[in-house]
Each structure stands twice: as structure tokens, then as C-alpha cells.
Design an enzyme around this catalytic site. Structure first.
Site, PDB file in Angstrom:
ATOM      1  N   GLY A  88      -7.506   6.314  -6.090  1.00 36.06           N
ATOM      2  CA  GLY A  88      -6.599   5.306  -5.563  1.00 36.06           C
ATOM      3  C   GLY A  88      -5.883   5.749  -4.302  1.00 36.06           C
ATOM      4  O   GLY A  88      -5.251   4.955  -3.620  1.00 36.06           O
ATOM      5  N   ARG A  89      -5.945   7.047  -4.033  1.00 31.99           N
ATOM      6  CA  ARG A  89      -5.274   7.554  -2.819  1.00 31.99           C
ATOM      7  C   ARG A  89      -6.072   8.701  -2.222  1.00 31.99           C
ATOM      8  O   ARG A  89      -5.517   9.602  -1.613  1.00 31.99           O
ATOM      9  CB  ARG A  89      -3.873   8.032  -3.168  1.00 31.99           C
ATOM     10  CG  ARG A  89      -3.911   9.065  -4.247  1.00 31.99           C
ATOM     11  CD  ARG A  89      -2.661   9.793  -4.493  1.00 31.99           C
ATOM     12  NE  ARG A  89      -2.741  10.300  -5.857  1.00 31.99           N
ATOM     13  CZ  ARG A  89      -1.860  11.084  -6.404  1.00 31.99           C
ATOM     14  NH1 ARG A  89      -0.836  11.463  -5.712  1.00 31.99           N
ATOM     15  NH2 ARG A  89      -2.018  11.494  -7.638  1.00 31.99           N
ATOM     16  N   LYS A 109      -6.508  13.510   0.477  1.00 32.75           N
ATOM     17  CA  LYS A 109      -5.679  12.937  -0.590  1.00 32.75           C
ATOM     18  C   LYS A 109      -4.382  12.441   0.042  1.00 32.75           C
ATOM     19  O   LYS A 109      -3.682  13.212   0.702  1.00 32.75           O
ATOM     20  CB  LYS A 109      -5.406  14.046  -1.624  1.00 32.75           C
ATOM     21  CG  LYS A 109      -5.010  13.541  -2.985  1.00 32.75           C
ATOM     22  CD  LYS A 109      -4.976  14.699  -3.973  1.00 32.75           C
ATOM     23  CE  LYS A 109      -4.219  14.312  -5.236  1.00 32.75           C
ATOM     24  NZ  LYS A 109      -4.051  15.444  -6.144  1.00 32.75           N
ATOM     25  N   ASP A 121       0.228   2.599  -3.027  1.00 34.97           N
ATOM     26  CA  ASP A 121       0.091   2.547  -1.570  1.00 34.97           C
ATOM     27  C   ASP A 121      -0.973   3.513  -1.045  1.00 34.97           C
ATOM     28  O   ASP A 121      -1.252   3.551   0.154  1.00 34.97           O
ATOM     29  CB  ASP A 121       1.440   2.827  -0.885  1.00 34.97           C
ATOM     30  CG  ASP A 121       1.986   4.206  -1.221  1.00 34.97           C
ATOM     31  OD1 ASP A 121       1.311   4.956  -1.973  1.00 34.97           O
ATOM     32  OD2 ASP A 121       3.082   4.540  -0.744  1.00 34.97           O
ATOM     33  N   ARG A 172      -8.485  18.549   0.060  1.00 31.86           N
ATOM     34  CA  ARG A 172      -8.906  19.296  -1.127  1.00 31.86           C
ATOM     35  C   ARG A 172     -10.387  19.630  -1.035  1.00 31.86           C
ATOM     36  O   ARG A 172     -11.208  18.800  -0.636  1.00 31.86           O
ATOM     37  CB  ARG A 172      -8.639  18.437  -2.359  1.00 31.86           C
ATOM     38  CG  ARG A 172      -9.081  19.086  -3.647  1.00 31.86           C
ATOM     39  CD  ARG A 172      -8.296  18.540  -4.814  1.00 31.86           C
ATOM     40  NE  ARG A 172      -8.691  17.189  -5.196  1.00 31.86           N
ATOM     41  CZ  ARG A 172      -8.043  16.495  -6.129  1.00 31.86           C
ATOM     42  NH1 ARG A 172      -6.997  17.004  -6.755  1.00 31.86           N
ATOM     43  NH2 ARG A 172      -8.438  15.275  -6.437  1.00 31.86           N
ATOM     44  N   ARG A 179     -15.573  14.034 -13.220  1.00 34.64           N
ATOM     45  CA  ARG A 179     -14.607  14.263 -14.292  1.00 34.64           C
ATOM     46  C   ARG A 179     -15.154  13.712 -15.591  1.00 34.64           C
ATOM     47  O   ARG A 179     -16.088  12.893 -15.571  1.00 34.64           O
ATOM     48  CB  ARG A 179     -13.305  13.483 -14.017  1.00 34.64           C
ATOM     49  CG  ARG A 179     -12.764  13.622 -12.639  1.00 34.64           C
ATOM     50  CD  ARG A 179     -12.333  12.262 -12.073  1.00 34.64           C
ATOM     51  NE  ARG A 179     -12.076  12.395 -10.636  1.00 34.64           N
ATOM     52  CZ  ARG A 179     -10.910  12.748 -10.117  1.00 34.64           C
ATOM     53  NH1 ARG A 179      -9.883  12.914 -10.907  1.00 34.64           N
ATOM     54  NH2 ARG A 179     -10.763  12.923  -8.831  1.00 34.64           N
ATOM     55  N   ASP A 248      -9.306  12.036 -16.926  1.00 32.29           N
ATOM     56  CA  ASP A 248      -9.634  11.831 -15.505  1.00 32.29           C
ATOM     57  C   ASP A 248      -9.227  13.033 -14.666  1.00 32.29           C
ATOM     58  O   ASP A 248      -9.572  13.103 -13.483  1.00 32.29           O
ATOM     59  CB  ASP A 248      -8.978  10.556 -14.961  1.00 32.29           C
ATOM     60  CG  ASP A 248      -7.497  10.480 -15.285  1.00 32.29           C
ATOM     61  OD1 ASP A 248      -7.155  10.502 -16.473  1.00 32.29           O
ATOM     62  OD2 ASP A 248      -6.686  10.418 -14.332  1.00 32.29           O
ATOM     63  N   ASP A 258      -6.176  18.614 -10.016  1.00 31.74           N
ATOM     64  CA  ASP A 258      -4.946  17.795  -9.944  1.00 31.74           C
ATOM     65  C   ASP A 258      -3.707  18.568 -10.392  1.00 31.74           C
ATOM     66  O   ASP A 258      -3.533  18.865 -11.570  1.00 31.74           O
ATOM     67  CB  ASP A 258      -5.081  16.498 -10.751  1.00 31.74           C
ATOM     68  CG  ASP A 258      -5.647  15.384  -9.889  1.00 31.74           C
ATOM     69  OD1 ASP A 258      -6.023  15.662  -8.735  1.00 31.74           O
ATOM     70  OD2 ASP A 258      -5.697  14.238 -10.358  1.00 31.74           O
TER      71      ASP A 258
HETATM   72  P1  AMP Z   1      -3.041  11.333 -11.244  1.00 29.33           P
HETATM   73  O1  AMP Z   1      -2.050  11.192 -12.364  1.00 29.33           O
HETATM   74  O2  AMP Z   1      -2.424  11.926 -10.014  1.00 29.33           O
HETATM   75  O3  AMP Z   1      -4.260  12.034 -11.662  1.00 29.33           O
HETATM   76  O4  AMP Z   1      -3.444   9.854 -10.809  1.00 29.33           O
HETATM   77  C1  AMP Z   1      -3.884   8.906 -11.762  1.00 29.33           C
HETATM   78  C2  AMP Z   1      -4.423   7.670 -11.078  1.00 29.33           C
HETATM   79  O5  AMP Z   1      -3.422   7.033 -10.289  1.00 29.33           O
HETATM   80  C3  AMP Z   1      -5.578   7.919 -10.145  1.00 29.33           C
HETATM   81  O6  AMP Z   1      -6.487   6.863 -10.258  1.00 29.33           O
HETATM   82  C4  AMP Z   1      -4.919   7.924  -8.777  1.00 29.33           C
HETATM   83  O7  AMP Z   1      -5.820   7.600  -7.765  1.00 29.33           O
HETATM   84  C5  AMP Z   1      -3.861   6.841  -8.958  1.00 29.33           C
HETATM   85  N1  AMP Z   1      -2.747   7.009  -8.005  1.00 29.33           N
HETATM   86  C6  AMP Z   1      -1.802   7.967  -8.025  1.00 29.33           C
HETATM   87  N2  AMP Z   1      -0.943   7.822  -6.995  1.00 29.33           N
HETATM   88  C7  AMP Z   1      -1.360   6.745  -6.287  1.00 29.33           C
HETATM   89  C8  AMP Z   1      -0.885   6.073  -5.116  1.00 29.33           C
HETATM   90  N3  AMP Z   1       0.188   6.496  -4.430  1.00 29.33           N
HETATM   91  N4  AMP Z   1      -1.565   4.990  -4.697  1.00 29.33           N
HETATM   92  C9  AMP Z   1      -2.645   4.543  -5.357  1.00 29.33           C
HETATM   93  N5  AMP Z   1      -3.132   5.125  -6.472  1.00 29.33           N
HETATM   94  C10 AMP Z   1      -2.503   6.212  -6.941  1.00 29.33           C
HETATM   95 MG    MG Z   2      -6.011  12.560 -11.174  1.00 27.40          MG
END
Ligand code: AMP
Ligand code: MG
Length: 473
Positions: A88-89, A109, A121, A172, A179, A248, A258
Site C-alpha cells: 500500500g505504500r 517504501k 496515503d 529496502r 510472504r 504478511d 518489516d
Molecule cells: P504493516 O503493518 O506495516 O506491515 O502494513 C500492513 C498493511 O498496511 C500493508 O498492506 C501496508 O502496505 C499498508 N499500509 C501501511 N501504511 C500505509 C500507508 N501509509 N498507506 C497505505 N497503506 C499502508
Molecule cells: Mg508489512
């Protein structure tokens, strides 16, 4: 500037990924560039032009031929299945193939929205970028498999969380971004063709030796499980708490993936949790082995769609804790100077940890201090445990000076302590990168005393203690 990247993942069928356009920022500036890693990857020819590096590794400039993608995946988050997550980012720029034939993803990232951003965002602020930079490089230098940090770039733009914060992009490097959640993504859709393609791809990329076994999918699963056991044993030995071991965030390669709320223990506590959102302690320090096993069970469930090998998977899962235990002992024995194996070692290690917990002692510093106690007749520092331990160590056929040297070679002086990371971030927000740079420098040699940097070895005094960490969003 040219950058020669392959992208084998982009060649996989459509549902595996989506094209993305990294956001461009007007005035990106380079905060960190990992020269040693760039050399290892054969990307050192990029160095020199900091302005262009900042543009490439923030997404503002795209070398010819690079077509970034975001990867699709699902995942169990705190035990609950989410069928659609994905990058998502993040944007995968492509893959470097080194002269030795090793393949690495180069991923931005925090480079903006993707088709998987949901409400987010797609951005990151400086804090999580510097945090992952410091932690992942420290992990590497501690000898534990991990993704790595190639670059950190300030975008010069604001990111809005509770307040406006300086935006940044992290680059990264990972041996892949596959995953457990990638497998779950296709399994949840009943798409066995895609799951087969994914499994073949994962085997070819990470465990090619599995192809020649009678049941390649089972062999693949066994290798993934072995790597997870080794990984979690490594974490436990250095006092690391991942903090968000969702499926994930569980890499098929066995690398630490992560670093959201991740943190190292100061004072030892089996049930320690830092993450602000982990209310039940699901991902507490001592829970990491059973959670890894639980995550592997989720992977096995997906692979069952491809091969009728339930009993084989069950056997591998039940052997996981046995394999973990031997990996753990292999890591912990030398930390305590136990050179020759003894049946009582696991108990002795357990007693030591209990002593540390009961007396709220610093995990990292206590091992270094124990090494100084090997041939002393001073009153014990570690109570009744110390005498028992010394007897055990002295009874070995090994010189005590040699035992001490070996302990010191596996017990770090420096770990990326939470309060120092927080300090580095706060200072960086104010435009001062000194602590960030010092930390990276010191943590590149974690086992070596560096008296001029003693403040980074010290445990936090109560007023410095950081008790909570946050997901890197
Ligand atoms: P994480 O907990 O960091 O592994 O993220 C979990 C999910 O949330 C993943 O699909 C990320 O891509 C999404 N995500 C985290 N932060 C953002 C952000 N600022 N914008 C969009 N997606 C996000
Ligand atoms: Mg993640």
C-alpha cells in the site's frame, strides 16, 4: 543515470501485482546511502551524484527501463484474516542480480499511493524510515537474516499523521518480498493455478534444491519452516521483539521483514511487548516461536490446495519446535560460554534468564558482564546462579581466556536501543543527523568495544526509557 534491473516478478501473471507510479517530490535530499551494500549489489556506480541518488530513491526520477510494481498479498493480522492487503505504500523498482548470481528486490517504501493503499496515503514520515534503516542494518551486523537498507531520502514534503511531519522514502533490499500472505492471497481466492505459479517461483528463487526432491512442495515447506526456526532463534538470542508477526510480515526467505514497532529488550522480561497495538501480548518476546509455528500452519493450509500431503505438513509443523530448540541452544550456548554440550544446558540458560528477569537486569549488558566473572573470586554479581555457571564453565576442557573471548565474540556490546533510535529521530526531525549516523557507524561493529561511543552501549536511565513503539505508518 542507468540502473540495470531485472524484474522477474513483473513477468508473473497480472493478478500478482499492479503497476505503480511513485510520487514525485520537488526537492528530495539524501539522508543516507549504504555504500558497502551498494558495492555488494554492484550499484556503486550510482554513487557520487547525491542529487540524482535522492531523485531515484525517492521516486522522482526513474532510470530507463524501470517499471515499478506493487505486490498483491493478503495476511492474518493479529489472528484475523484480511484477504486483500498488498503493497500500500511500496513500489518494487526491480531486482538486482549480483555477479554471484544472487537476486535482490530493490523496493521504495513510502513512495505514495498504489492500487493496494486502501484508505492510506502511501507515504511515510521520517521516523519509521530512520528506524527501519538503523534496525535492519544492525540486525544484519548481528548476524541475523534480514532485509537491508540501501538509502533514506527526505522528500522535503510534509506527511500528515496527527500533525505535519517530514516525509521520507526508505529503500529496502530483500532477497524477495514473498510472504506467507502472498500464498494466502491466492488460496483465499481458490486460484490454484496462481498458487502453483507462485510456489514454483518461490522454489526457483529461494529453494531450488527442493525441485529434485520427491515432493518439491513438501520440501519447500520444510525449508521455509527451518529458516523460520533459525530466524526466531536469532531474534531471541539478541533480545529482539519483532512486534507485528502477522503472516504478511513473514518472509518466505527467512529474513526479518518489516520493522514497524520492532524493538530490542533493555531489561529482560519474557512477556515484554513494546507495540502500542499489541494489547494481548500476542507478539510478546517469548511468544515468537509459537507464533512463527502458527504462521507456518497458515502457509501449510495454502499448500494443501496443491498437494495432498497433510500428514507431511503436520510432521514438519510438529518438528518445528524441536528444530527451533536446537537452533536456540546453538545460539545461546556460546553466549554463556558453554562450549561442550551438556544435557543441563537448556535449564542453565533458563535459570540465567529467570535471574535477569527477577532482577530486572539489562539483557545485553549482563552477558558481557558475565564474561568478566569467569575467573574472579569477588563476591557474586549474579547470585547463586553465578557459582553454578562458573563451575560448569570451568569443568570444560577449554582455557578460560579462550572461553571469555568466545563469549565476547557473540555477545554484542551495542544493540540499537530504543531510546537512542528515538533520540536519532527527534534530532533528525530538527535537521541534525549526528546520532543517526553515529548509531549506524557503531552498530556496524556491534561486538567491538568502542569506548568513544560508550553512551550507545549504556542501558537507558529511567527517564530515558521508551516503553511503547508504533507501527510505521
Ligand atoms: P504493516 O503493518 O506495516 O506491515 O502494513 C500492513 C498493511 O498496511 C500493508 O498492506 C501496508 O502496505 C499498508 N499500509 C501501511 N501504511 C500505509 C500507508 N501509509 N498507506 C497505505 N497503506 C499502508
Ligand atoms: Mg508489512
Amino acid at each position: 543515470m542507468t540502473m540495470d534491473l531485472d524484474n522477474s516478478y513483473a513477468k508473473l501473471p497480472e493478478g500478482f501485482h499492479a503497476r505503480v507510479e511513485p510520487a514525485t517530490s520537488a526537492a528530495p535530499s539524501l539522508l543516507a546511502w549504504n555504500t558497502d551494500l551498494a558495492v555488494e549489489l554492484g550499484l556503486d556506480s550510482l554513487a557520487g551524484d547525491e542529487v540524482e541518488l535522492a531523485r531515484i530513491f525517492s521516486g522522482a526520477s526513474r532510470p530507463a527501463g524501470i517499471r515499478p510494481i506493487a505486490l498483491a498479498y493478503a495476511g492474518h493480522q493479529f489472528g484475523h484474516f484480511v484477504p486483500q492487503l498488498g503493497d500500500g505504500r511500496a513500489a518494487l523498482l526491480g531486482e538486482v542480480v549480483t555477479d554471484a548470481g544472487r537476486r535482490f528486490d530493490i523496493q521504495l517504501k513510502g513512495s505514495g499511493r498504489t492500487p493496494y493503499s486502501r484508505g492510506g496515503d502511501g507515504k511515510s514520515w521520517l521516523g519509521p524510515v530512520l528506524r527501519e534503516y538503523i534496525l535492519s542494518e544492525a540486525m544484519h551486523h548481528l548476524g541475523i537474516p534480514t532485509t537491508r537498507a540501501l538509502a533514506a531520502v527526505a522528500t522535503g514534503e510534509s506527511v500528515f499523521r496527527e500533525t505535519a511531519l517530514p516525509g521520507a522514502v526508505f529503500t529496502r533490499v530483500a532477497s524477495s518480498h514473498l510472504r506467507v500472505g502472498t500464498f494466502e492471497y491466492f488460496a483465499a481466492r481458490g486460484n490454484t493455478d496462481a498458487l502453483r505459479t507462485l510456489t514454483d517461483y518461490a522454489i526457483a528463487r529461494h529453494y531450488p534444491e527442493a525441485r529434485s526432491e520427491a515432493q518439491p512442495t513438501v520440501a519447500f515447506f520444510r525449508r521455509v519452516a527451518e529458516r523460520q526456526a533459525e530466524l526466531v532463534a536469532g531474534w531471541m538470542a539478541v533480545g529482539f521483539i519483532h512486534g507485528v508477526m502477522n503472516t504478511d510480515n513473514t518472509a518466505i526467505s527467512g529474513e526479518t521483514l518489516d520493522y514497524g514497532p520492532a524493538a530490542f529488550l533493555d531489561e529482560f522480561q519474557f512477556r515484554k511487548v513494546f507495540s502500542s497495538i499489541d494489547h494481548q501480548g500476542r507478539y510478546a518476546y517469548a511468544n515468537q516461536m509459537p507464533i512463527a509455528q502458527w504462521n507456518l500452519a497458515r502457509l501449510a493450509e495454502t499448500l494443501l490446495l496443491l498437494c495432498d500431503a497433510r500428514s507431511e505438513f503436520e510432521t514438519i509443523l510438529s518438528e518445528f519446535s524441536v528444530h527451533y530448540e536446537s537452533c536456540y541452544l546453538e545460539r545461546m550456548r556460546p553466549k554463556l560460554g558453554l562450549i561442550q554440550e551438556d544435557d543441563g544446558d537448556a535449564d542453565l540458560i533458563g535459570d540465567w534468564l529467570k535471574y535477569l528477569q527477577d532482577h530486572a537486569l539489562d539483557y545485553t549488558l549482563s552477558f558481557r558482564e558475565l564474561a568478566t566473572r569467569i575467573d574472579t573470586s569477588d563476591p557474586a554479581r549474579f547470585g547463586e546462579f553465578e557459582g553454578r555457571w562458573r563451575q560448569r564453565v570451568v569443568d570444560q576442557a577449554a582455557e578460560l581466556t579462550e572461553v571469555r573471548a568466545r563469549m565476547n565474540s557473540v555477545n554484542p556490546v551495542f544493540i540499537p536501543r530504543n531510546h537512542r533510535i528515538e533520540q536519532a529521530i527527534q534530532e533528525a526531525v530538527a535537521g541534525n543527523l549526528t546520532t543517526f549516523r553515529d548509531l549506524n557507524k557503531v552498530l556496524a561493529h556491534p561486538f567491538v568495544e568502542q569506548p568513544e561511543y560508550a553512551q550507545y552501549a549504556a542501558a537507558p536511565i529511567p527517564s530515558q526509557r521508551v516503553t511503547q513503539t508504533f507501527c510505521g505508518t
